[in-house]
Motif scaffolding. Structure first.
Motif, PDB file in Angstrom:
ATOM      1  N   GLU A   1     -23.055  21.420   9.756  1.00  0.00           N
ATOM      2  CA  GLU A   1     -24.064  22.665   9.528  1.00  0.00           C
ATOM      3  C   GLU A   1     -23.951  23.192   8.189  1.00  0.00           C
ATOM      4  N   GLY A   2     -22.752  23.089   7.428  1.00  0.00           N
ATOM      5  CA  GLY A   2     -22.810  23.796   5.985  1.00  0.00           C
ATOM      6  C   GLY A   2     -23.649  22.612   5.049  1.00  0.00           C
ATOM      7  N   VAL A   3     -23.864  21.538   5.426  1.00  0.00           N
ATOM      8  CA  VAL A   3     -24.581  20.608   4.688  1.00  0.00           C
ATOM      9  C   VAL A   3     -26.192  21.159   4.759  1.00  0.00           C
ATOM     10  N   LEU A   4     -26.317  21.453   5.869  1.00  0.00           N
ATOM     11  CA  LEU A   4     -27.807  21.844   6.378  1.00  0.00           C
ATOM     12  C   LEU A   4     -28.197  23.302   5.781  1.00  0.00           C
ATOM     13  N   GLY A   5     -27.295  23.844   5.293  1.00  0.00           N
ATOM     14  CA  GLY A   5     -27.565  25.140   4.426  1.00  0.00           C
ATOM     15  C   GLY A   5     -27.185  26.421   5.405  1.00  0.00           C
TER      16      GLY A   5
END
Lengths: 387, 387
Positions: free
Chosen positions: A136-140
């Motif tokens: 989720e973090g890398v998806l912003g």
């Protein structure tokens, strides 16, 4: 299990203190707590230190040891614990467990964080690491994003309005203006909250907690030992912690980990939410405080906005919430917040909270959350103190 | 206090696994531990997870929750703990304390680390953050530097030779070649150790532990509950932890925190060092293992080199040390090492260590260190297991 007393409490101011190190802030708060308790450094047998972002400062490890040497607390087991924004609540839990079970007679629970002094992107990227970073973090995904969506859903499902929600910011800024340790010292109006800069629709700036630095320290001991130091002990009535279940059908307008932790804490203390005199809750955003009213049982589900609008959670209200100013005004150095909540409850239960004193409180509740992934919070903590 | 049993143990291979995430490694080790214990995910009531460098991967927080959801362990309190290279030892301590005191009946203690896959400078800068970063880290102190100085001092004070010290590397690489989970699978000779690439004079490459990835998980329960699952329980006989005192007149050829933790552990178990059947010790460098022989009481101060040279600490020797291969061969994913030591002791005490089995062991000792500042280690842990 033995009864556990919060014998001493101390904290720095919260706020942006870019020139102060973790060590300096920690030394101040630890000194204040030791002095408040009236104990010597050599009396402390173990310590737990909440900290999340030490890596930003370079002090990746051994944060507690680095601080506690400054006040002469050495040689004993010292452990850094981390559960994102609930880190210090879990430091308190470990310390409480160790004293209540008979492992130690006098210990420190503390939390410290330094978030300012770095560029905002660095701090926010680290904060994104309190989500499920790979998925989720890398998806912003960001916390303002999550709570923006929660706000929309709460408005849709329960008819909550941004005006009702804004009352939380107005109340907490007002409370903070009465707390010398608060990051913000000024009041804001409903109109200012509604029309401050947009951060994550529909949440404007004053609906969001700030970036903060600070440290908070408490000293725990047994009721028996406490008698040697005070005739006015503040006792831990309950300490309950949970984590998320991350199911795909969760309703994001409520946090099940809070509901379960609160129920466990009420059961431990043999009380209900109606017995709580005041509460410090995890108001990272205004909507969060609205949810917590409901999840902690201060009102029925969906009525949180009405509770705020009616003034029931003001210092003079039926159930005062965040008399300290909360995360929204006092500030949110994430690794320190959980213990800072305890510091406020202790001050209130002792009747020493000055201009923001709640009238004759008997039982205080501290509620903290940490991290968020898959539509659920990763940890929740509810602590009850009584005098 | 109740007796505590290590009911299940599991770990990944240790080694450079740049393509595997913390989540993947954690899932494997947690699954193996649950299967080994024969318990269900829903039986676990709390968990502690050692991790130091999660921030490098982006997963700054909630590491334990991220892993444990993969094996269906959700809803319960999960806490990340950090004490540098002793992080997992302290996870074990918190878990042990919680079960022995009656807080929980079945819990997980685990550790995980991912150190490869980043450029070496990034990993080493983070490792420097396990010193006193503001006062020593920024001046360039590194662990190879510290232990190089310690080696010189030990040689000067006790006449220890690099040949004696090299015996530790030869032994541990040999032991590692018998352990399928070990990072290194090949043996080395005294000559190869002495003439491998210089890292920090006088310590050559084979005197230093590698950068590693991996995860280790154990499941703890009470002796009473354990009876339902096994007729062959491994019991925790002692768990003792200390931190440094950072005095300016410390002798760097000994670590007082180790000496104090060992004495406390021996006292708890009512035994002496002569009763220990085998030990896993914190051999981050060969000289460290020599020091630990002395600090743990396996020989008198200054005789560590002789003990190694005589073969007394080989698997067939008087007091086998690091039968797993230790940090030098098995590898050192820093947040996982403390629990991996427990995994090895459990395998040995069960008599299931295969080609590296120690003959009829009764009592195993695990020793771990974390962080270093002002000529002292920041934390030490000694755990005793018995069958």
């Amino acid at each position: 299990m033995r009864d556990v007393v919060v014998l001493g409490a101390g904290m720095t101011i919260f706020g942006k203190q870019p020139d102060r190190s973790i060590r300096e802030m920690g030394e101040e708060a630890a000194f204040l707590a030791l002095r408040d308790a009236g104990v010597k450094p050599g009396d402390i047998q173990a310590a737990w230190c909440g900290n999340v972002l030490g890596s930003l400062s370079g002090q990746q490890a051994a944060v507690g040891q680095t601080i506690l040497e400054q006040v002469g607390v050495t040689g004993i087991p010292v452990l850094r614990v981390e559960n994102a924004c609930a880190s210090a609540s879990f430091a308190f839990k470990e310390a409480y467990m160790a004293v209540s079970s008979g492992y130690y007679d006098m210990v420190i629970a503390m939390g410290v964080e330094k978030m300012s002094g770095y560029d905002t992107a660095t701090t926010l990227r680290a904060m994104a690491g309190t989500s499920d970073f790979d998925m989720e973090g890398v998806l912003g995904i960001t916390f303002p994003g999550v709570f923006g969506m929660i706000t929309r859903r709460h408005m849709h499902k329960y008819g909550t309005t941004m005006e009702q929600i804004a009352h939380v910011a107005v109340k907490n800024r007002s409370n903070g203006s009465l707390n010398p340790k608060s990051q913000f010292q000024g009041k804001v109006s409903i109109n200012e909250v509604l029309h401050s800069r947009m951060v994550s629709s529909p949440l404007t700036l004053y609906n969001c907690c700030p970036i903060s630095d600070g440290c908070a320290v408490v000293i725990l001991t047994t009721d028996k030992v406490a008698k040697r130091y005070t005739s006015d002990p503040i006792t831990v009535a309950a300490s309950a912690q949970t984590s998320g279940t991350y199911q795909h059908d969760l309703d994001i307008t409520e946090f099940q980990p809070t509901i379960r932790a609160a129920q466990q804490a009420y059961d431990q203390a043999g009380i209900g939410p109606e017995d709580v005199s005041l509460a410090e809750v995890h108001d990272c955003f205004t909507i969060a405080e609205i949810m917590h009213y409901e999840d902690l049982g201060f009102c029925k589900k969906g009525d949180g906005g009405i509770l705020a609008e009616n003034g029931d959670t003001q210092i003079s209200g039926r159930i005062p919430v965040n008399s300290s100013g909360g995360l929204l005004s006092k500030g949110h150095p994430i690794g320190a917040t959980g213990v800072a909540q305890i510091v406020e409850l202790v001050e209130q239960l002792r009747g020493r909270a000055g201009a923001r004193q709640v009238q004759n409180p008997r039982i205080g509740l501290a509620h903290c959350l940490g991290a968020f992934r898959h539509a659920d919070v990763c940890s929740a903590s509810v602590t009850l103190l009584k005098k």
